[in-house]
Scaffold this motif. Sequence first.
Motif, short mmCIF file in Angstrom:
data_model
loop_
_atom_site.label_atom_id
_atom_site.label_comp_id
_atom_site.label_asym_id
_atom_site.label_seq_id
_atom_site.Cartn_x
_atom_site.Cartn_y
_atom_site.Cartn_z
N ARG A 351 0.83 -1.21 0.00
CA ARG A 351 0.00 0.00 0.00
C ARG A 351 0.87 1.26 0.00
NH1 ARG A 351 -2.38 0.81 5.65
NH2 ARG A 351 -0.18 1.31 5.95
N ASP A 352 1.90 1.26 0.82
CA ASP A 352 2.77 2.43 0.92
C ASP A 352 3.47 2.71 -0.41
OD1 ASP A 352 2.08 2.40 3.63
OD2 ASP A 352 3.81 1.15 4.16
N LEU A 353 3.90 1.65 -1.06
CA LEU A 353 4.61 1.80 -2.33
C LEU A 353 3.69 2.38 -3.41
CD1 LEU A 353 7.29 1.39 -3.73
CD2 LEU A 353 6.66 -0.98 -4.18
N ILE A 354 2.46 1.90 -3.45
CA ILE A 354 1.49 2.39 -4.44
C ILE A 354 1.16 3.86 -4.18
CG2 ILE A 354 -0.88 2.16 -5.28
CD1 ILE A 354 -0.58 -0.88 -4.70
N LEU A 355 0.97 4.22 -2.92
CA LEU A 355 0.66 5.61 -2.58
C LEU A 355 1.83 6.53 -2.92
CD1 LEU A 355 -1.18 5.16 0.85
CD2 LEU A 355 -2.19 5.57 -1.40
N ILE A 356 3.07 6.05 -2.72
CA ILE A 356 4.24 6.84 -3.09
C ILE A 356 4.31 7.00 -4.61
CG2 ILE A 356 6.76 6.71 -3.27
CD1 ILE A 356 6.85 5.81 -0.39
N SER A 357 3.96 5.94 -5.34
CA SER A 357 3.96 6.01 -6.81
C SER A 357 2.98 7.07 -7.30
CB SER A 357 3.59 4.64 -7.40
OG SER A 357 4.46 3.63 -6.96
N LEU A 358 1.77 7.04 -6.77
CA LEU A 358 0.76 8.03 -7.16
C LEU A 358 1.20 9.43 -6.77
CD1 LEU A 358 -2.44 6.07 -6.01
CD2 LEU A 358 -1.88 6.65 -8.37
N SER A 359 1.70 9.58 -5.54
CA SER A 359 2.09 10.90 -5.04
C SER A 359 3.25 11.49 -5.83
CB SER A 359 2.48 10.81 -3.56
OG SER A 359 1.42 10.31 -2.79
N SER A 360 4.27 10.66 -6.10
CA SER A 360 5.44 11.18 -6.83
C SER A 360 5.07 11.60 -8.25
CB SER A 360 6.55 10.12 -6.87
OG SER A 360 6.10 8.94 -7.50
N ALA A 361 4.17 10.85 -8.88
CA ALA A 361 3.72 11.22 -10.23
C ALA A 361 2.94 12.53 -10.19
CB ALA A 361 2.86 10.10 -10.82
N TYR A 362 2.07 12.69 -9.20
CA TYR A 362 1.31 13.93 -9.07
C TYR A 362 2.22 15.12 -8.78
CZ TYR A 362 -3.43 11.97 -9.23
OH TYR A 362 -4.60 11.38 -9.64
#
Length: 458
Positions: A351-362
């Motif tokens: 979950r943390d990795l996916i949220l970081i992926s979304l956040s970094s892209a945004y």
Amino acid sequence: MTKKDIQKPDSRIAVITLITVIVVILFSIRTALVLETALVLGAMTAALFALYLGLSWKEIESGMINGIKNALGASLILIIIGMVIGSWILSGTIQTMVYYGLELLSPSIFLPAAFLLAAVTSILIGSSFGTIATMGIVLLGVAEGLGVPKAITVGAIVSGAMLGDKISPMSDSTNLTAAMSSTDLFEHIKSMLYISLPAALISLLLYTVIGSFYLESGVDLANVNQILSNLEQNFNITSWTLVPPILMLLLSLFKVPAIASLSLSFITASIFAVLTQGASFAEILNAAANGYQADTGLELLDSLLTQGGINNMMSTVAIIMAGTAMGGILEKARILEVILDSMLAFIKKPRDLILISLSSAYIMLLATGEMFVSIVIPGRTLAPAYQKMKIKTSVLSRSLETASTLGCSILPWGVVSVYIQNVMDIGFGYIPYTFLSFLAPIIAVIYAFSGSFIFKSE
């Protein structure tokens, strides 16, 4: 000297290096929106830091070559896609789909029909920009005759165009995302469907409900009738021309590799171009190399049908080459490894990795307004983290597409949004009605917290 022989930089130097590379890219884009050059300058900056860290030029060159090797498959796919699009138009495939779609257009279902027509057009030509500038303009004219508000219509068109772009193997951004995250093209598209389909169904329902409030008796279908008449005069409209895309779909369902299925689709379309449109072998070769050049006498239709060709894909191939070369240098110098090690200390769950992926892209999207940069840098940085946590990189690729590509359509200063505003002659009013771009990230976050559709690698 192997990678393990190269000394790890400390985390401070690693962060400074990555931030400097990003700043150089951002400054270049702000100065002139030429992404290919910006990424090459980013690669040069990474090379200077690698030299500072003690790498020889031979090692830096090796890193670039290894990085580019990872993208050769995607580059070959893009080249064949250029050939396929040209052959599909030459054979009448795109024209037939547009013709049937417009014939089925009904005032009672205009908004959901606009959403679906834009999606189908975008899937076939692999371009949300091309769809918005062609089919989008047609649908906008119909909406005026129906009395449907412009902002809602544009929202439906953009949602459909972005949906088609994301799940089309013809799309350059889809191929770029797969390449940057080290993901097979069809694996990426399959993973995207888990987010895109629920978001599309909810969007379709919302457009259906909203559309029922704006139906009036005075309908002006003059633009549609003009296009239908023009298509009949210039092309042989027949269901036989639908064989090439159906064949490609069937082959992908049977997990035939992308290059093979696209090649067979090109060969089939070329045969039907001869049988149904009377094309010559020279015309097939020219369409494959330079794309189809339409001359129907109707400017709007010509814009839609002037597409494809190997040469028109070279810009995206250059972006992929430059991005992977830059990533290869950062990997060789162990910059990404150090940053990932620091990040993994805080990442306890998928979950943390996916949220970081979304956040970094945004974050990259907010800073640049450019979706490709927000795909390239997080993609190259985070792919190893997914591999370490034994999560398929297709989860990363769909997260990047969800944030970067869909987000760019509703970010007021995003490249896609600015394009929409100019082409459709509209302000920010369409943004609240672009439901797909809001629903997809919500679904992605729900999956992250629930643990649903987070695919484990073997």
